[in-house]
Design a protein around this motif. Structure first.
Motif, mmCIF file in Angstrom:
data_model
loop_
_atom_site.group_PDB
_atom_site.id
_atom_site.type_symbol
_atom_site.label_atom_id
_atom_site.label_comp_id
_atom_site.label_asym_id
_atom_site.label_seq_id
_atom_site.Cartn_x
_atom_site.Cartn_y
_atom_site.Cartn_z
ATOM 1 N N LEU A 1 67.114 -35.836 57.526
ATOM 2 C CA LEU A 1 66.835 -34.481 57.228
ATOM 3 C C LEU A 1 68.075 -34.246 56.256
ATOM 4 O O LEU A 1 67.965 -33.709 55.140
ATOM 5 C CB LEU A 1 67.275 -33.693 58.512
ATOM 6 N N ARG A 2 69.231 -34.854 56.216
ATOM 7 C CA ARG A 2 70.312 -34.755 55.226
ATOM 8 C C ARG A 2 69.830 -35.301 53.965
ATOM 9 O O ARG A 2 70.121 -34.640 52.804
ATOM 10 C CB ARG A 2 71.663 -35.109 55.792
ATOM 11 N N ALA B 1 73.146 -21.696 56.933
ATOM 12 C CA ALA B 1 72.828 -21.867 55.213
ATOM 13 C C ALA B 1 71.587 -21.426 55.065
ATOM 14 O O ALA B 1 71.350 -20.435 54.132
ATOM 15 C CB ALA B 1 73.149 -23.146 54.753
ATOM 16 N N ILE B 2 70.726 -21.823 55.758
ATOM 17 C CA ILE B 2 69.107 -21.335 55.742
ATOM 18 C C ILE B 2 69.101 -19.918 55.860
ATOM 19 O O ILE B 2 68.424 -19.101 55.104
ATOM 20 C CB ILE B 2 68.102 -22.235 56.457
ATOM 21 N N GLY C 1 71.338 -34.361 50.694
ATOM 22 C CA GLY C 1 72.780 -34.631 50.825
ATOM 23 C C GLY C 1 73.222 -35.957 50.420
ATOM 24 O O GLY C 1 72.289 -36.881 50.389
ATOM 25 N N PHE D 1 76.153 -30.422 61.881
ATOM 26 C CA PHE D 1 75.393 -30.374 60.528
ATOM 27 C C PHE D 1 74.204 -29.547 60.665
ATOM 28 O O PHE D 1 73.789 -28.819 59.943
ATOM 29 C CB PHE D 1 74.975 -31.768 60.303
ATOM 30 N N ARG D 2 73.438 -29.599 61.907
ATOM 31 C CA ARG D 2 72.275 -28.898 62.109
ATOM 32 C C ARG D 2 72.559 -27.232 62.169
ATOM 33 O O ARG D 2 71.836 -26.516 61.506
ATOM 34 C CB ARG D 2 71.582 -29.375 63.302
ATOM 35 N N ASP E 1 67.370 -32.976 52.391
ATOM 36 C CA ASP E 1 67.889 -32.056 51.840
ATOM 37 C C ASP E 1 68.596 -32.056 50.520
ATOM 38 O O ASP E 1 69.373 -31.249 49.887
ATOM 39 C CB ASP E 1 68.870 -31.214 52.738
ATOM 40 N N THR F 1 68.577 -36.647 62.049
ATOM 41 C CA THR F 1 69.536 -35.752 61.195
ATOM 42 C C THR F 1 69.996 -36.498 59.863
ATOM 43 O O THR F 1 69.791 -35.704 58.567
ATOM 44 C CB THR F 1 70.935 -35.526 62.108
ATOM 45 N N ASP G 1 75.267 -25.782 60.722
ATOM 46 C CA ASP G 1 75.578 -25.322 59.572
ATOM 47 C C ASP G 1 74.417 -25.417 58.778
ATOM 48 O O ASP G 1 74.318 -24.218 57.995
ATOM 49 C CB ASP G 1 76.620 -26.316 59.059
ATOM 50 N N ARG G 2 73.515 -26.113 58.802
ATOM 51 C CA ARG G 2 72.238 -26.178 57.908
ATOM 52 C C ARG G 2 71.419 -24.963 58.155
ATOM 53 O O ARG G 2 70.927 -24.215 57.438
ATOM 54 C CB ARG G 2 71.284 -27.519 57.991
ATOM 55 N N GLN G 3 71.408 -24.474 59.582
ATOM 56 C CA GLN G 3 70.503 -23.447 60.030
ATOM 57 C C GLN G 3 71.222 -22.256 59.520
ATOM 58 O O GLN G 3 70.546 -21.272 59.083
ATOM 59 C CB GLN G 3 70.226 -23.312 61.543
#
Length: 98
Positions: free
Chosen positions: A7-8, A46-47, A13, A39-40, A11, A4, A42-44
């Protein structure tokens, strides 16, 4: 959780890594794991929202092309004048791409 954090960073972050607070004891590993899961999620979300917004733009692209073709006309001014500043700026940017 290091996945994660990776990934951040990928992205763009800038927040501290999720694993960092857990190591010195500021957070438990369980809390760090929950933060990573949040986080994952929220990211999904947002995507998904971005995909929906871009889909709407694509579905309405003919309106952007029409506006671009009539740039500088009273018709275009009437459309742009009624938009919020953010929408007007977006419309002007998009019409240069059309």
């Amino acid at each position: 959780m290091s996945e994660t954090d990776t990934l951040r960073l990928a992205d763009g972050g800038t927040a501290p890594p999720l694993t960092q607070p857990a190591e010195p004891g500021h957070l438990t590993w369980h809390q760090a794991h929950q933060d990573a899961e949040q986080f994952r999620a929220d990211r999904q979300d947002a995507i998904h929202r971005a995909q929906q917004a871009l889909q709407l733009i694509a579905e309405n692209w003919p309106a952007v092309q029409d506006l671009a073709a009539r740039s500088g006309t009273a018709y275009a001014r009437d459309i742009l004048d009624c938009l919020a500043p953010e929408a007007r700026s977006l419309a002007q940017s998009l019409t240069t791409l059309a």
